[in-house]
Scaffold this motif. Structure first.
Motif, PDB file in Angstrom:
ATOM      1  N   ASP A   1      31.735  50.150  45.472  1.00 52.03           N
ATOM      2  CA  ASP A   1      33.183  50.621  45.607  1.00 52.03           C
ATOM      3  C   ASP A   1      33.553  50.233  43.839  1.00 52.03           C
ATOM      4  O   ASP A   1      33.537  49.197  43.532  1.00 52.03           O
ATOM      5  CB  ASP A   1      34.147  49.842  46.513  1.00 52.03           C
ATOM      6  CG  ASP A   1      35.502  50.257  46.662  1.00 52.03           C
ATOM      7  OD1 ASP A   1      35.921  50.762  45.547  1.00 52.03           O
ATOM      8  OD2 ASP A   1      36.295  49.934  47.389  1.00 52.03           O
ATOM      9  N   PRO A   2      34.200  51.435  43.190  1.00 56.55           N
ATOM     10  CA  PRO A   2      34.620  51.054  41.847  1.00 56.55           C
ATOM     11  C   PRO A   2      35.633  50.163  41.648  1.00 56.55           C
ATOM     12  O   PRO A   2      36.007  49.516  40.674  1.00 56.55           O
ATOM     13  CB  PRO A   2      35.056  52.383  41.296  1.00 56.55           C
ATOM     14  CG  PRO A   2      35.139  53.212  42.548  1.00 56.55           C
ATOM     15  CD  PRO A   2      34.261  52.708  43.563  1.00 56.55           C
ATOM     16  N   GLU A   3      36.411  49.816  42.766  1.00 53.25           N
ATOM     17  CA  GLU A   3      37.703  49.059  42.949  1.00 53.25           C
ATOM     18  C   GLU A   3      37.306  47.438  43.000  1.00 53.25           C
ATOM     19  O   GLU A   3      38.191  46.701  43.004  1.00 53.25           O
ATOM     20  CB  GLU A   3      38.831  49.741  43.664  1.00 53.25           C
ATOM     21  CG  GLU A   3      39.508  50.785  43.199  1.00 53.25           C
ATOM     22  CD  GLU A   3      40.543  51.296  43.941  1.00 53.25           C
ATOM     23  OE1 GLU A   3      40.787  50.890  45.202  1.00 53.25           O
ATOM     24  OE2 GLU A   3      41.743  51.892  43.425  1.00 53.25           O
ATOM     25  N   ALA A   4      36.167  47.407  43.475  1.00 52.13           N
ATOM     26  CA  ALA A   4      35.600  45.951  44.172  1.00 52.13           C
ATOM     27  C   ALA A   4      35.384  45.095  42.891  1.00 52.13           C
ATOM     28  O   ALA A   4      34.815  45.296  41.992  1.00 52.13           O
ATOM     29  CB  ALA A   4      34.735  46.220  45.185  1.00 52.13           C
ATOM     30  N   ILE A   5      35.796  43.867  43.042  1.00 54.18           N
ATOM     31  CA  ILE A   5      35.724  42.908  42.186  1.00 54.18           C
ATOM     32  C   ILE A   5      34.853  41.638  42.781  1.00 54.18           C
ATOM     33  O   ILE A   5      35.493  41.276  43.755  1.00 54.18           O
ATOM     34  CB  ILE A   5      37.029  42.260  41.367  1.00 54.18           C
ATOM     35  CG1 ILE A   5      37.635  43.184  40.622  1.00 54.18           C
ATOM     36  CG2 ILE A   5      36.623  41.242  40.378  1.00 54.18           C
ATOM     37  CD1 ILE A   5      39.016  43.021  40.323  1.00 54.18           C
ATOM     38  N   PRO A   6      33.748  41.282  42.324  1.00 53.82           N
ATOM     39  CA  PRO A   6      32.927  40.412  42.997  1.00 53.82           C
ATOM     40  C   PRO A   6      33.600  38.821  42.725  1.00 53.82           C
ATOM     41  O   PRO A   6      34.287  38.633  41.673  1.00 53.82           O
ATOM     42  CB  PRO A   6      31.654  40.526  42.486  1.00 53.82           C
ATOM     43  CG  PRO A   6      31.470  41.619  41.867  1.00 53.82           C
ATOM     44  CD  PRO A   6      32.952  42.019  41.481  1.00 53.82           C
ATOM     45  N   VAL A   7      33.787  38.256  44.050  1.00 52.36           N
ATOM     46  CA  VAL A   7      34.501  36.938  44.125  1.00 52.36           C
ATOM     47  C   VAL A   7      33.679  35.964  44.613  1.00 52.36           C
ATOM     48  O   VAL A   7      32.957  36.489  45.683  1.00 52.36           O
ATOM     49  CB  VAL A   7      36.052  37.019  44.228  1.00 52.36           C
ATOM     50  CG1 VAL A   7      36.980  37.782  43.488  1.00 52.36           C
ATOM     51  CG2 VAL A   7      35.922  37.163  45.603  1.00 52.36           C
TER      52      VAL A   7
ATOM     53  N   ALA B   1      29.044  43.865  50.854  1.00 53.52           N
ATOM     54  CA  ALA B   1      29.085  45.308  51.186  1.00 53.52           C
ATOM     55  C   ALA B   1      30.442  45.880  51.601  1.00 53.52           C
ATOM     56  O   ALA B   1      30.537  47.048  51.862  1.00 53.52           O
ATOM     57  CB  ALA B   1      28.030  45.587  52.330  1.00 53.52           C
ATOM     58  N   GLY B   2      31.481  44.955  51.419  1.00 55.07           N
ATOM     59  CA  GLY B   2      32.827  45.413  51.817  1.00 55.07           C
ATOM     60  C   GLY B   2      32.977  45.493  53.145  1.00 55.07           C
ATOM     61  O   GLY B   2      33.957  46.110  53.691  1.00 55.07           O
ATOM     62  N   LYS B   3      32.251  44.995  54.111  1.00 47.45           N
ATOM     63  CA  LYS B   3      32.597  44.925  55.471  1.00 47.45           C
ATOM     64  C   LYS B   3      33.257  43.627  55.920  1.00 47.45           C
ATOM     65  O   LYS B   3      32.845  42.505  55.734  1.00 47.45           O
ATOM     66  CB  LYS B   3      31.428  44.932  56.417  1.00 47.45           C
ATOM     67  CG  LYS B   3      30.581  46.379  56.016  1.00 47.45           C
ATOM     68  CD  LYS B   3      31.391  47.670  56.295  1.00 47.45           C
ATOM     69  CE  LYS B   3      30.707  48.878  56.089  1.00 47.45           C
ATOM     70  NZ  LYS B   3      31.252  50.087  56.246  1.00 47.45           N
TER      71      LYS B   3
END
Length: 241
Positions: free
Chosen positions: A17-23, A43-45
């Protein structure tokens, strides 16, 4: 053609996801002794996690979307396609991706606060004070006299010998432009522990504060071949009332 379409669909499914920032985040419940929320995995789940009021979770690798980190509730039914409802969201502090997330309130009034988790390097033996009162708090402890502005925090290394007890006093401003005693603290100084202490208004007494917090044991990093899964920090927590 069908094969190309299938390949395109599979490729789209694995693209990040281009809007996802790892934290990375450690969470705690501020009001409920125990509650369950869900957070996004890498994985965004949404995956469920248990929160406690007396401890931080282990470090969780997650992601923020559009600059916001969120916690989610349970789906309204058993259909796996039913989305998890957002309980609360908070904007990432500028430039910060290592966080402490505090979940407070309940139901529709659930709130989420994000605090930058300062590096734990050389953090053992420190106390981090968070002023959650609407006015500044004066602090007096061995070797330190500080004022903590409302909504801010400070980290101190108490000048107390290891395995000895330290004492501190807290002060609130009064109407005479002075300070009045508003509470105190006594703790055992341990050099492998960092403490996170939250200073709040005392219910029903505007001249006093209460202290709530957790302790986290900081351990040395194990060699890669010996390191167990998860974070290198193992929490040993207890509530301070």
């Amino acid at each position: 053609m069908t094969g190309m379409w299938f390949h395109f669909v599979m490729l789209a499914a694995v693209l990040p996801d281009p809007e996802a920032i790892p934290v990375t985040v450690k969470l705690m419940s501020f009001d409920d002794p125990q509650r369950e929320v869900a957070v996004l995995n890498t994985a965004g789940k949404p995956v469920p996690i248990q929160l406690y009021s007396h401890s931080l979770t282990a470090t969780i690798t997650s992601q923020a979307k559009a600059g916001k980190f969120s916690v989610f509730g349970k789906p309204t039914d058993q259909d796996p396609k039913t989305p998890h409802p957002v309980l609360a969201s908070a904007t990432l502090p500028p430039g910060e991706t290592k966080l402490i997330a505090i979940v407070s309130g309940a139901g529709a009034a659930t709130r989420l606060s994000l605090i930058p988790d300062k590096t734990t390097e050389n953090a053992a033996g420190t106390i981090r004070f968070f002023n959650l009162c609407p006015q500044p708090i004066g602090l007096s402890m061995p070797g330190e006299r500080r004022v903590i502005p409302s909504g801010q925090d400070i980290t101190l290394q108490p000048k107390v010998k290891p395995s000895e007890y330290g004492q501190a006093q807290f002060f609130l401003p009064n109407e005479d432009d002075g300070w009045q005693v508003a509470g105190g603290l006594r703790w055992l100084q341990l050099q492998d522990i960092r403490s996170l202490l939250f200073l709040l208004p005392a219910p029903g007494d505007t001249g006093m504060i209460v202290v709530r917090g957790v302790e986290e044991r900081i351990v040395e990093e194990l060699a890669p071949s010996a390191a167990p899964p998860g974070d290198k920090q193992v929490s040993k927590n207890k509530a301070l009332r």
